[in-house]
Design an enzyme around this catalytic site. Structure first.
Site, PDB file in Angstrom:
ATOM      1  N   CYS A 165      -9.792 -81.538   4.694  1.00  0.00           N
ATOM      2  CA  CYS A 165      -9.758 -80.216   4.067  1.00  0.00           C
ATOM      3  C   CYS A 165      -8.547 -79.403   4.495  1.00  0.00           C
ATOM      4  O   CYS A 165      -8.358 -78.292   4.005  1.00  0.00           O
ATOM      5  CB  CYS A 165     -11.044 -79.467   4.371  1.00  0.00           C
ATOM      6  SG  CYS A 165     -12.465 -80.490   4.000  1.00  0.00           S
ATOM      7  N   HIS A 304     -11.487 -70.189   6.218  1.00  0.00           N
ATOM      8  CA  HIS A 304     -11.849 -71.503   5.688  1.00  0.00           C
ATOM      9  C   HIS A 304     -13.253 -71.423   5.080  1.00  0.00           C
ATOM     10  O   HIS A 304     -13.495 -71.937   4.009  1.00  0.00           O
ATOM     11  CB  HIS A 304     -11.765 -72.559   6.784  1.00  0.00           C
ATOM     12  CG  HIS A 304     -11.928 -73.958   6.273  1.00  0.00           C
ATOM     13  ND1 HIS A 304     -11.070 -74.501   5.356  1.00  0.00           N
ATOM     14  CD2 HIS A 304     -12.869 -74.905   6.517  1.00  0.00           C
ATOM     15  CE1 HIS A 304     -11.469 -75.741   5.058  1.00  0.00           C
ATOM     16  NE2 HIS A 304     -12.555 -76.004   5.747  1.00  0.00           N
ATOM     17  N   GLU A 315     -15.807 -70.359  13.084  1.00  0.00           N
ATOM     18  CA  GLU A 315     -14.549 -69.727  12.644  1.00  0.00           C
ATOM     19  C   GLU A 315     -14.524 -68.242  13.032  1.00  0.00           C
ATOM     20  O   GLU A 315     -13.491 -67.735  13.486  1.00  0.00           O
ATOM     21  CB  GLU A 315     -14.389 -69.884  11.128  1.00  0.00           C
ATOM     22  CG  GLU A 315     -13.094 -69.265  10.615  1.00  0.00           C
ATOM     23  CD  GLU A 315     -12.811 -69.592   9.147  1.00  0.00           C
ATOM     24  OE1 GLU A 315     -13.741 -70.065   8.450  1.00  0.00           O
ATOM     25  OE2 GLU A 315     -11.672 -69.380   8.714  1.00  0.00           O
ATOM     26  N   LYS A 336     -14.050 -69.379  -1.128  1.00  0.00           N
ATOM     27  CA  LYS A 336     -14.785 -70.564  -1.601  1.00  0.00           C
ATOM     28  C   LYS A 336     -16.113 -70.166  -2.235  1.00  0.00           C
ATOM     29  O   LYS A 336     -16.687 -70.942  -3.001  1.00  0.00           O
ATOM     30  CB  LYS A 336     -15.045 -71.542  -0.447  1.00  0.00           C
ATOM     31  CG  LYS A 336     -13.813 -72.330  -0.006  1.00  0.00           C
ATOM     32  CD  LYS A 336     -14.192 -73.427   0.986  1.00  0.00           C
ATOM     33  CE  LYS A 336     -12.972 -74.203   1.480  1.00  0.00           C
ATOM     34  NZ  LYS A 336     -12.160 -73.438   2.468  1.00  0.00           N
ATOM     35  N   HIS A 341     -15.044 -75.663  -3.018  1.00  0.00           N
ATOM     36  CA  HIS A 341     -14.234 -76.345  -2.013  1.00  0.00           C
ATOM     37  C   HIS A 341     -13.399 -77.431  -2.693  1.00  0.00           C
ATOM     38  O   HIS A 341     -13.920 -78.484  -3.053  1.00  0.00           O
ATOM     39  CB  HIS A 341     -15.135 -76.944  -0.932  1.00  0.00           C
ATOM     40  CG  HIS A 341     -14.395 -77.365   0.304  1.00  0.00           C
ATOM     41  ND1 HIS A 341     -13.108 -77.821   0.274  1.00  0.00           N
ATOM     42  CD2 HIS A 341     -14.771 -77.383   1.602  1.00  0.00           C
ATOM     43  CE1 HIS A 341     -12.710 -78.111   1.513  1.00  0.00           C
ATOM     44  NE2 HIS A 341     -13.707 -77.847   2.334  1.00  0.00           N
ATOM     45  N   PHE A 401     -12.578 -81.602   8.631  1.00  0.00           N
ATOM     46  CA  PHE A 401     -13.265 -82.720   9.264  1.00  0.00           C
ATOM     47  C   PHE A 401     -12.200 -83.570   9.964  1.00  0.00           C
ATOM     48  O   PHE A 401     -11.090 -83.736   9.442  1.00  0.00           O
ATOM     49  CB  PHE A 401     -13.977 -83.582   8.220  1.00  0.00           C
ATOM     50  CG  PHE A 401     -15.348 -83.084   7.856  1.00  0.00           C
ATOM     51  CD1 PHE A 401     -15.848 -81.882   8.324  1.00  0.00           C
ATOM     52  CD2 PHE A 401     -16.170 -83.847   7.028  1.00  0.00           C
ATOM     53  CE1 PHE A 401     -17.112 -81.437   7.982  1.00  0.00           C
ATOM     54  CE2 PHE A 401     -17.435 -83.420   6.675  1.00  0.00           C
ATOM     55  CZ  PHE A 401     -17.914 -82.213   7.149  1.00  0.00           C
TER      56      PHE A 401
END
Lengths: 416, 83
Positions: A165, A304, A315, A336, A341, A401
């Protein structure tokens, strides 16, 4: 040589509904989601899941029919974004042109996954024993960057980054470094992904991180920072920036939309999928330091914010640690909630939104944020658009990830 | 489907070439069919006619070359071995 400044002279964000970049941004400011229920009835089984499909995207109109057959959908989306950004920058687009100081850096997590799935279906499910001769060039992971280079005559580096990502944010950051250090004058940077393959959706379902929904609730399925958040929504997406040496852009009288001033990259090295605030803090600090920015200078963070249980509070913890006493005044949103995403493209989608936010002094909200999870408090969550705040600098976070983190720092072109 | 019709359909699906330019004398390259696109077109002939065209064959230059070329493999018997 001293490091050069990097201007953004063009941008593009593919609107899933087929409208323009600016119209899409205006809808995002209004909190409008493009997430819909994605229903298929293909064998072996139908699917019904909230997702973003670019149903309004007309590839033939944007790229030309002659090139489409050689391109997987992720490449079609990417080339369309790159062409639009390039045209906005006012750079030439002549047949056969050769630009040795211009290159491309592209991000994609999945590459030509749809070409792979189509091939597997034909061979293992359709009883065929041969494939189209275009299968290789559709499926290869550097197809988008290669096709963009061919379309625009880019003779400098053609690079592809697969960093889950953080793919597109990494591509933009590495392109920025090439220009800063004089290895290129112009870089088309961005990302694209077309993840709505049957197997990809099933794989994400197996991780139990896909937000559920039906036809009525799908647009509200993705709820970052909300106590009832249920996960992410897969999205077809593409976005691109034209990055250019500041002096080069000025010399040709190009429109300078914003400045890219910092790229912070780090790795958690602790867990494949559980994010770690310490690694994120390192990337945030690095981006601020390279941009010569203090926490108090930052007027917006595009988070994010995927709406997973663990990702969101981690985050926010990282932001609290970096921004200290400024954190509670720091405008933060996770867009998002509206565009889903875009996997490897998402860093480019959010970078473009961040640049548009600086340009227009209009910060988009986190949609569906009717309530804030106590684990996610400590920043100024934007529940509606914030206009006229005088924002001069902003960050866009991408935390992947694999533990790879990439943070981009932008400054407004004309500080107010 | 005859060869010319198959080429015409291919052109309309894969290129923006004006179909009026499809004549036997026309050069494939001028119609937007480069060596790579030709692979796809030969694949279409193989699929449509249920034939097999070997790899080590010459590259046709004009539409008529291509038609002569694929017609050689269009028979009920297997394609003849090539040198």
């Amino acid at each position: 040589m001293t490091a050069r400044r990097v201007a953004i002279t063009g941008l593009s964000l593919i609107d899933p509904q087929g409208d323009s970049t600016e119209a899409y941004f205006a809808r995002l400011l209004d909190g409008q989601s493009v997430i819909r229920l994605h229903v298929t009835d293909d064998p072996p089984q139908g699917l019904s899941v909230p997702a973003v499909r670019c149903t309004g995207f007309d590839a033939a109109a944007r790229i030309g029919k002659a090139h489409l057959a050689t391109m997987d959908r992720y490449t079609q989306l990417g080339v369309a974004a790159a062409l639009e950004a390039w045209d906005q920058s006012g750079l030439p687009r002549e047949p056969g042109q050769d630009l040795p100081q211009a290159g491309v850096a592209w991000g994609s997590a999945l590459g030509g996954t749809l070409a792979y799935e189509q091939g597997y279906r034909a061979l293992w499910f359709g009883g065929q024993n041969r494939l189209s001769p275009l299968s290789v060039v559709q499926g290869m992971n550097n197809a988008a960057s290669a096709q963009i280079g061919i379309q625009l005559g880019l003779g400098n580096a053609s690079l592809t980054y697969t960093v889950a990502c953080a793919s597109a944010a990494t591509a933009i950051g590495e392109a920025f470094e090439r220009i800063r250090h004089g290895q290129a004058d112009i870089m088309v940077a961005g990302g694209s992904d077309a993840p709505l393959a049957f197997a990809v959706i099933r794989a994400w379902e197996a991780m139990r991180v896909l937000a559920p929904g039906n036809a009525d609730t799908a647009p509200q399925a993705c709820r970052p920072f909300h106590p009832q958040r249920r996960g992410l929504v897969l999205a077809e997406a593409a976005a691109a920036l034209v990055l250019e040496d500041w002096a080069h852009a000025q010399a040709r009288g190009a429109p300078i939309l914003a400045e890219l001033v910092g790229y912070g990259v780090s790795t958690d090295h602790t867990h494949l999928v559980r994010p770690d605030a310490t690694g994120q803090v390192r990337a945030l600090h690095a981006a601020l330091a390279q941009g010569g920015l203090d926490p108090a200078d930052i007027g917006y963070v595009n988070a994010h914010g995927t709406a997973t249980r663990e990702g969101d509070p981690t985050e926010i913890e990282a932001l609290r640690r970096v921004f200290g006493s400024h954190a509670e005044h720091l405008p933060v949103s996770a867009t998002k909630s509206m565009h889903g995403h875009g996997m490897g493209a998402t860093g480019a989608v959010e970078a473009v939104i961040t640049v548009l936010a600086l340009q227009h002094d209009a910060l988009p909200p986190t949609a569906q944020l009717t309530e804030i999870d106590p684990a996610c408090t400590g920043v100024r969550h934007l529940r509606t658009a914030l206009r006229g705040s005088g924002v001069r600098a902003a960050l866009s976070n991408a935390f992947a990830f694999g533990g790879s983190n990439a943070v981009l720092a932008f400054k407004a072109a004309h500080p107010v | 489907m005859d060869a010319l019709e198959l080429i015409r359909q291919f052109l309309s699906e894969h290129t923006s070439t004006d179909p009026a330019r499809l004549t036997p004398e026309a050069r494939l390259a001028d119609l937007g069919i480069d060596s790579f696109t030709l692979l796809e077109l030969i694949f279409e002939f193989e699929e449509a006619w249920n034939i097999s065209i070997p790899n080590d064959t010459e590259t046709p230059e004009t539409v008529q070359d291509l038609i002569d070329f694929v017609e050689r493999f269009r028979s009920d018997t297997p394609a003849p071995p090539t040198a």
